[in-house]
Design a protein around this motif. Structure first.
Motif, PDB file in Angstrom:
ATOM      1  N   GLU A   1      36.153   3.296  31.302  1.00  0.00           N
ATOM      2  CA  GLU A   1      35.623   4.041  30.160  1.00  0.00           C
ATOM      3  C   GLU A   1      34.295   4.697  30.533  1.00  0.00           C
ATOM      4  O   GLU A   1      33.575   4.221  31.416  1.00  0.00           O
ATOM      5  CB  GLU A   1      35.425   3.100  28.960  1.00  0.00           C
ATOM      6  N   ASN A   2      33.969   5.779  29.837  1.00  0.00           N
ATOM      7  CA  ASN A   2      32.739   6.523  30.121  1.00  0.00           C
ATOM      8  C   ASN A   2      31.502   5.635  30.104  1.00  0.00           C
ATOM      9  O   ASN A   2      30.631   5.767  30.959  1.00  0.00           O
ATOM     10  CB  ASN A   2      32.562   7.664  29.117  1.00  0.00           C
ATOM     11  N   HIS A   3      31.425   4.725  29.126  1.00  0.00           N
ATOM     12  CA  HIS A   3      30.242   3.871  29.016  1.00  0.00           C
ATOM     13  C   HIS A   3      30.116   2.918  30.209  1.00  0.00           C
ATOM     14  O   HIS A   3      29.017   2.546  30.595  1.00  0.00           O
ATOM     15  CB  HIS A   3      30.238   3.097  27.688  1.00  0.00           C
ATOM     16  N   GLU A   4      31.233   2.546  30.828  1.00  0.00           N
ATOM     17  CA  GLU A   4      31.178   1.697  32.018  1.00  0.00           C
ATOM     18  C   GLU A   4      30.559   2.457  33.186  1.00  0.00           C
ATOM     19  O   GLU A   4      29.722   1.916  33.915  1.00  0.00           O
ATOM     20  CB  GLU A   4      32.576   1.217  32.408  1.00  0.00           C
ATOM     21  N   LEU A   5      30.962   3.703  33.375  1.00  0.00           N
ATOM     22  CA  LEU A   5      30.395   4.505  34.456  1.00  0.00           C
ATOM     23  C   LEU A   5      28.916   4.773  34.220  1.00  0.00           C
ATOM     24  O   LEU A   5      28.119   4.739  35.157  1.00  0.00           O
ATOM     25  CB  LEU A   5      31.146   5.831  34.602  1.00  0.00           C
TER      26      LEU A   5
END
Length: 117
Positions: free
Chosen positions: A27-31
């Protein structure tokens, strides 16, 4: 023949040298929290099928690179630890992509092994 092949860290480096596509399905927030593999593109797992079905010109406009060709281009999927990337390879296989790889170590391994400058 299996749907995909697993690759380890060294195998991923070889694929990157060959200019294979590396798609990170976290997910974007993980990156945003961890970073990403150089030159990889982010397509969260839940969006992967739709994105791989985009017309080539739309994909190129969105991701700033050509859409992978189903028959010829190698795609390595990555995630945190190799579970979502395995599912991503299965999704791509169902869409008739042929040269699929699962980076089993994921970000957990990359973040430890990749030399920082």
């Amino acid at each position: 023949m299996s749907v995909y092949e697993n690759v380890d860290y060294d195998g991923l480096l070889v694929k990157m040298d060959r200019k294979s596509f590396v798609i990170d399905v976290r997910e974007n927030h993980e990156l945003a929290a961890t970073g990403s593999i150089p030159n990889s593109i982010n397509i969260p797992l839940g969006e992967l099928e739709n994105e791989l079905n985009l017309p080539a010109n739309v994909f190129k406009d969105k991701y700033k690179l050509s859409k992978p060709e189903k028959e010829n281009d190698e795609i390595v999927f990555s995630c945190a630890r190799g579970n979502r990337s395995r599912r991503a390879a299965e999704i791509a296989f169902k869409l008739n992509y042929k040269k699929l790889f699962n980076y089993t170590g994921g970000w957990a391994e990359w973040s430890v092994k990749y030399p920082r400058s």
